[in-house]
Design an enzyme around this catalytic site. Sequence first.
Site, PDB file in Angstrom:
ATOM      1  N   MET A 123      28.631  47.881  37.953  1.00  0.00           N
ATOM      2  CA  MET A 123      27.235  48.083  38.340  1.00  0.00           C
ATOM      3  C   MET A 123      26.718  49.360  37.696  1.00  0.00           C
ATOM      4  O   MET A 123      27.218  50.447  37.991  1.00  0.00           O
ATOM      5  CB  MET A 123      27.117  48.172  39.862  1.00  0.00           C
ATOM      6  CG  MET A 123      27.427  46.879  40.575  1.00  0.00           C
ATOM      7  SD  MET A 123      27.535  47.103  42.376  1.00  0.00           S
ATOM      8  CE  MET A 123      29.213  47.725  42.523  1.00  0.00           C
ATOM      9  N   GLY A 125      25.998  54.053  40.612  1.00  0.00           N
ATOM     10  CA  GLY A 125      26.934  53.611  39.577  1.00  0.00           C
ATOM     11  C   GLY A 125      28.330  53.362  40.108  1.00  0.00           C
ATOM     12  O   GLY A 125      28.910  54.230  40.742  1.00  0.00           O
ATOM     13  N   SER A 126      28.909  52.191  39.873  1.00  0.00           N
ATOM     14  CA  SER A 126      30.183  51.878  40.498  1.00  0.00           C
ATOM     15  C   SER A 126      30.753  50.569  39.966  1.00  0.00           C
ATOM     16  O   SER A 126      30.245  49.980  39.021  1.00  0.00           O
ATOM     17  CB  SER A 126      29.991  51.789  42.013  1.00  0.00           C
ATOM     18  OG  SER A 126      28.858  50.999  42.303  1.00  0.00           O
ATOM     19  N   ARG A 127      31.817  50.096  40.642  1.00  0.00           N
ATOM     20  CA  ARG A 127      32.496  48.865  40.244  1.00  0.00           C
ATOM     21  C   ARG A 127      32.983  48.139  41.492  1.00  0.00           C
ATOM     22  O   ARG A 127      33.291  48.765  42.507  1.00  0.00           O
ATOM     23  CB  ARG A 127      33.676  49.222  39.336  1.00  0.00           C
ATOM     24  CG  ARG A 127      34.641  48.076  39.047  1.00  0.00           C
ATOM     25  CD  ARG A 127      35.660  48.523  38.024  1.00  0.00           C
ATOM     26  NE  ARG A 127      36.837  47.676  38.006  1.00  0.00           N
ATOM     27  CZ  ARG A 127      37.761  47.714  37.059  1.00  0.00           C
ATOM     28  NH1 ARG A 127      37.630  48.573  36.075  1.00  0.00           N
ATOM     29  NH2 ARG A 127      38.805  46.925  37.116  1.00  0.00           N
TER      30      ARG A 127
END
Length: 222
Positions: A97, A185-187
Amino acid sequence: MFHKEGQKIILIAFFLCSVIALIAHFYVGAEWLRVGIQLLAFGALVMVLQFFRNPSRVAPKTFDEILAPADGKVVAIEEVEETEYFKAPRIQVSIFMSPVNVHVTRYPASGQVVYSKYHPGKYLVAWNPKSSTENERTTVVINTPKFGKVGYRQIAGAVARRIVNYAEVGESVQQGEDAGFIKFGSRLDLLLPLDCQVTVKLNQSVVGARTCVATLAQKDDG
């Protein structure tokens, strides 16, 4: 519509941007500089607003599909040895993301939460394979009617420093409903049974609670 996790930040951002715009209006003499500062302040506010947007989505709530738990891009589809809960091989589908994506985490399937645990950790860039096991993260496992136990992992990135997880052990959850949030912001990793059929491809863009990520594998009657 904005996510409740962003309400405080949105209010602070609105206040700061308003103050900056007013200071520029009354104390900056050069018109080009005054307008430039005000536009930058407005742009910053718009960025905060778009990050915390929470579009209303109604999932089909089907037991035969695993839906994307978040918006983003598929960056990995691989078989991994999961060591935290399953302690067995699983198919991992990773969704990255970016800051421009919707960052709401949604339940990928309906069922009962059997595991939910937060782990402090590092803040490696989200696309680094080590981020799945070394970064700040939360792991959730749902016992579903047809797929058995399906897991997902919220992973903080280099910028994201705040994971919000609503899943509690023992509660029944519905596919597509709000399961949490990851800020800036990430996963997100899906941990699927080996006998399911992945329906997405690498670099494909997916939409939370809309895109089918996996289905039940077709059995050979012959």
